[in-house]
Design a protein around this motif. Structure first.
Motif, mmCIF file in Angstrom:
data_model
loop_
_atom_site.group_PDB
_atom_site.id
_atom_site.type_symbol
_atom_site.label_atom_id
_atom_site.label_comp_id
_atom_site.label_asym_id
_atom_site.label_seq_id
_atom_site.Cartn_x
_atom_site.Cartn_y
_atom_site.Cartn_z
ATOM 1 N N CYS A 219 0.851 -1.190 0.000
ATOM 2 C CA CYS A 219 0.000 0.000 0.000
ATOM 3 C C CYS A 219 0.891 1.245 0.000
ATOM 4 O O CYS A 219 0.590 2.246 -0.657
ATOM 5 N N LEU A 220 2.029 1.156 0.692
ATOM 6 C CA LEU A 220 2.996 2.249 0.702
ATOM 7 C C LEU A 220 4.072 2.089 -0.359
ATOM 8 O O LEU A 220 4.399 3.049 -1.072
ATOM 9 N N PHE A 221 4.633 0.870 -0.510
ATOM 10 C CA PHE A 221 5.787 0.702 -1.389
ATOM 11 C C PHE A 221 5.468 1.015 -2.854
ATOM 12 O O PHE A 221 6.318 1.508 -3.591
ATOM 13 N N THR A 222 4.245 0.739 -3.272
ATOM 14 C CA THR A 222 3.858 1.056 -4.646
ATOM 15 C C THR A 222 4.069 2.537 -4.949
ATOM 16 O O THR A 222 4.458 2.911 -6.059
ATOM 17 N N TYR A 223 3.848 3.369 -3.953
ATOM 18 C CA TYR A 223 3.937 4.819 -4.126
ATOM 19 C C TYR A 223 5.070 5.416 -3.283
ATOM 20 O O TYR A 223 5.001 6.570 -2.869
ATOM 21 N N ILE A 224 6.117 4.609 -3.061
ATOM 22 C CA ILE A 224 7.199 5.063 -2.189
ATOM 23 C C ILE A 224 7.950 6.242 -2.799
ATOM 24 O O ILE A 224 8.368 7.162 -2.078
ATOM 25 N N THR A 225 8.142 6.244 -4.116
ATOM 26 C CA THR A 225 8.882 7.357 -4.738
ATOM 27 C C THR A 225 8.143 8.688 -4.581
ATOM 28 O O THR A 225 8.726 9.657 -4.075
ATOM 29 N N PRO A 226 6.871 8.798 -4.999
ATOM 30 C CA PRO A 226 6.184 10.079 -4.778
ATOM 31 C C PRO A 226 6.023 10.425 -3.298
ATOM 32 O O PRO A 226 6.004 11.606 -2.942
ATOM 33 N N THR A 227 5.915 9.414 -2.416
ATOM 34 C CA THR A 227 5.822 9.694 -0.987
ATOM 35 C C THR A 227 7.099 10.359 -0.483
ATOM 36 O O THR A 227 7.070 11.360 0.242
ATOM 37 N N LEU A 228 8.245 9.799 -0.868
ATOM 38 C CA LEU A 228 9.517 10.366 -0.438
ATOM 39 C C LEU A 228 9.748 11.753 -1.040
ATOM 40 O O LEU A 228 10.351 12.623 -0.405
ATOM 41 N N LEU A 229 9.259 11.965 -2.260
ATOM 42 C CA LEU A 229 9.447 13.264 -2.907
ATOM 43 C C LEU A 229 8.516 14.325 -2.335
ATOM 44 O O LEU A 229 8.946 15.444 -2.023
ATOM 45 N N GLU A 230 7.230 13.988 -2.164
ATOM 46 C CA GLU A 230 6.232 14.993 -1.817
ATOM 47 C C GLU A 230 6.005 15.144 -0.316
ATOM 48 O O GLU A 230 5.741 16.245 0.167
#
Length: 394
Positions: A219-230
């Protein structure tokens, strides 16, 4: 580590890299194919569905084939699929190609797990499973960060061309290192026997734990890149390094899970599930702060894979007398969870909850897993039962 296990490891590394690297290049893929980031997340859930549904069907359809022939054929399919993905002209074709590769992925891991535990004594089953899983974790340490960096420099299509070359290496390793009689048995369990094995509570509860574990991870890892960026505010060039550290934690965790599986499986599993729920809550709390967020991501990666090893070891132990169907459902259980997690994440983002909310859903899933694991362990102890004896190998 024996040479056959090395061959299985290399192929697992190849499959793991192509599955997970998409998370590192998701924004580039979305832009290149003309879709939104949440929509491109369906490349993850679609891949997971291919593993979950197509993998077991292919494994059952090819049950009579020699294991070495089948494993090499799956590696060849992987290689061709990566080249096709690199040339995909639009989102729909990319999605369909990813699903096709995923079918081979699902069949591979179902067969490879059974072969791996058959290569070692009973008391080392956990470590044999850990070797295969370490192919996935090392893909996070090397493959995913390298693929992400390649995508950032030369574009996401270059990432898939590198995956194609990796597929060639995996195919050669399988051809050279696997013995000709790999995985042959003196008898084959009937389909009815394999279905009955799935009814054992240790098996179906473990499949439930897989679903919850994947919700906690993807649920998190799929969107880990935008999470870390934003949310965390990291520079784009630092993201591959964070993914690398996450993979280092996962690699350490998978071997820790193997050791614990061969020691005290269920008490260790229950403890790690509870720790993962706490870790996801910590990630929610520290996500705006770079240093604690990175540290939490490392611990989270280690726990994800240390938990996966005992779950799979438990299924293989309790279906040792009829392992074909259950083994093919191991990657299915994981990837149904991945598909649900990626889809849940997309739904939460489209509903306006934001990237920071994703670990909260994962923490709730891990609490459900703790309850299921405790109930299963109590049930097993009260029944005073033991795993079945494995089918004899040639």
């Amino acid at each position: 580590m024996s040479l056959p296990l090395i061959a299985l490891f290399i192929a697992a590394f190849a499959f793991g890299t192509t599955e997970f690297v998409i998370a590192g290049v998701l924004p580039q893929v979305a832009q290149g194919l003309g879709v939104s980031v949440p929509t491109s997340g369906y490349l993850v859930s679609g891949y997971a569905c291919g593993i979950a549904i197509g993998g077991p069907l292919l494994a059952l359809a090819t049950k009579s084939l020699p294991r070495k022939t089948l494993l090499i054929g799956l590696a060849v399919a992987f290689t061709i699929g990566q080249a096709a993905c690199a040339l995909a002209p639009d989102f729909t074709s990319m999605l369909l190609l990813r699903i096709a590769v995923a079918v081979a992925h699902g069949a591979y891991f179902g067969v490879a797990m059974v072969v791996a535990v058959g290569l070692v004594p009973e008391e080392k089953r956990g470590m044999a499973v850990a070797v295969i899983l370490s192919g996935l974790t090392v893909s996070n340490v090397i493959g995913v960060p390298a693929g992400t960096a390649i995508g950032n420099i030369w574009g996401w299509r270059a990432t898939f061309w590198v995956m194609c070359a990796l597929g060639v290496a995996a195919t050669l390793a399988m051809a050279v290192l696997l013995p000709r009689t790999t995985g042959h048995q003196t008898r084959s369990a009937s389909f009815a026997s394999e279905v009955r094995a799935l009814a054992r509570q240790q098996v179906w509860t473990s499949l439930v734990l897989m679903l919850m574990l994947m919700l906690g991870q993807f649920c998190l890892f799929t969107y880990i890149t935008p999470t870390l960026l934003e949310v965390t505010g990291l520079d784009e060039n630092l993201v591959p390094w964070v993914l690398l550290l996450n993979g280092v934690g996962a690699t350490l965790g998978v071997f820790l899970g193997g050791k614990l599986s061969d020691w005290k499986l269920m008490p260790s599993l229950i403890t790690m599930l509870a720790l993962q729920a706490v870790t996801l809550a910590v990630i929610y709390a520290v996500s705006p702060y770079p240093v604690p967020m990175v540290l939490a991501i490392i611990v989270w990666g280690g726990l994800n894979f240390s938990i996966g090893t005992p779950i799979q070891t438990r299924i293989l132990a309790w279906t040792a007398d009829a392992s074909g169907l259950a083994a093919s459902l191991i990657p299915s259980g994981f990837n149904i969870g991945i598909a649900l997690a990626a889809s849940l994440g997309a739904a939460m983002l489209n509903a306006g909850y934001g990237y920071r909310s994703l670990p909260v859903a994962g923490a709730l899933a891990m609490l459900v897993a703790v309850i299921v694991a405790v109930a299963s362990h109590i049930w097993e102890r009260r029944a005073d039962v033991r795993p079945p004896l494995p089918a004899a190998a040639k």
